[in-house]
Write an enzyme that holds these catalytic residues in place. Structure first.
Site: not given
Length: 331
Positions: A14-15, A97, A168, A210, A231
């Site tokens: 989710p971004m 977040c 993460h 990463g 990303r």
């Protein structure tokens, strides 16, 4: 790997401002099996805002998880119930977040300081929905960055009935670093996440952070139950084209031409509903990254998709500068 692998074996992160509903339909043209996530949606936006705008999605997007931001168990439970009614595949609580917005609301990564409150929230959500309730978090925050604290946090989640976590593999600094810096400056620590899997073998542990390509993802799948790319999947989306074949062992690899051919009817439908072209095509800008014609494609979309009344002719013009051998190549 076999086709029986669960969707969460590979997922797209989710971004915020990126993985909107148009992005997810585009990603689904690249991979049928990966689990997709919404952007983080706050409970306040759902309960007090335009509910349909925040929750509606295309059936093309499934399997799809709704990620929630919030800390109040009752509000989270109500939103989890709505996720089930809306047809999502799972509901995920954001505990990772680090933005100012979530700090002001005492949710997101802030929740890693209060594992008992997270457990209460998770249990309330589980009682309100038939969907899997999962949690995404960091390895730590600020000075709460020891293996012992992470173990206690995850152990509390497991005791509350959580069966899957996404980690993460970086800590988050809640002061001093921007959200962008928090994605880059704190060092990656895959070993910390791998130790969690060893400590909690019955818990599904998904690694995030990463990972740049499928080769790296497959390497981590030797011990992790799943991997999540963020990303890299957005900026170089064609890497997703090989996910079904290389991760799930199911399906062939579509060419870039086939991907856009699949996406095109959705674009046409949304244009007919008044959606601006640039909102639909901005997610495709990286489709030709590193290939001949990429600059032409990005320039045309960037310069012309914003024009009032812009339609599919802009996409055709953008593709006219991409060689056929690039359009028809397969990963």
């Amino acid at each position: 790997m076999t086709a029986s692998l669960p969707a969460y074996t590979f997922s797209v992160a989710p971004m915020l401002d990126w993985t909107d509903r148009h992005c997810r339909v585009f990603h689904r043209a690249l991979t049928r099996h990966a689990l997709l996530y919404t952007e983080m949606v706050t409970v306040g936006a759902i309960l007090h805002g335009d509910r349909a705008r925040h929750l509606d999605f295309s059936a093309l997007e499934r399997p799809l998880a709704l990620q929630l931001g919030g800390s109040d168990p009752a509000a989270l439970a109500e939103c989890a119930s709505l996720a089930g009614e809306w047809g999502y595949s799972e509901v995920n609580l954001n505990c990772g977040c680090p933005s100012d917005r979530v700090q002001n609301g005492a949710f997101g990564a802030c929740l890693m300081a209060t594992p008992d409150r997270v457990a209460q929230a998770v249990q309330a959500m589980q009682a309100a929905t038939h969907l899997p309730v999962t949690v995404k978090h960091r390895t730590g925050i600020d000075d709460l960055d020891t293996p012992e604290h992470l173990s206690r946090f995850v152990g509390t989640l497991a005791d509350a009935g959580v069966q899957r976590i996404t980690v993460h593999a970086r800590k988050a600094w809640l002061s001093g670093l921007s959200p962008k810096e928090n994605r880059e400056i704190p060092p990656l620590d895959y070993g910390r996440v791998r130790a969690l899997k060893a400590e909690f073998p019955g818990l599904s542990v998904i690694l995030n952070g990463g990972l740049q390509n499928l080769a790296q993802a497959q390497q981590q799948l030797e011990w992790a139950d799943g991997v999540m790319l963020g990303r890299a999947a957005y900026q170089m989306p064609y890497l997703l084209a090989a996910v079904d074949r290389d991760i799930f062992g199911a399906g062939s690899v579509p060419s870039r031409r086939e991907v856009l051919t699949t996406f095109r009817p959705y674009v046409a439908e949304q244009l007919g509903r008044g959606e601006p072209l640039h909102r639909l095509l901005r997610h495709t800008l990286g489709l030709f990254a590193g290939e001949r014609g990429a600059r032409h494609y990005k320039r045309v979309i960037s310069e012309q998709a914003h024009r009032p009344g812009a339609g599919l002719e802009v996409l055709d013009l953008a593709l006219s500068g991409v060689p056929d051998e690039v359009l028809d190549a397969r990963a």
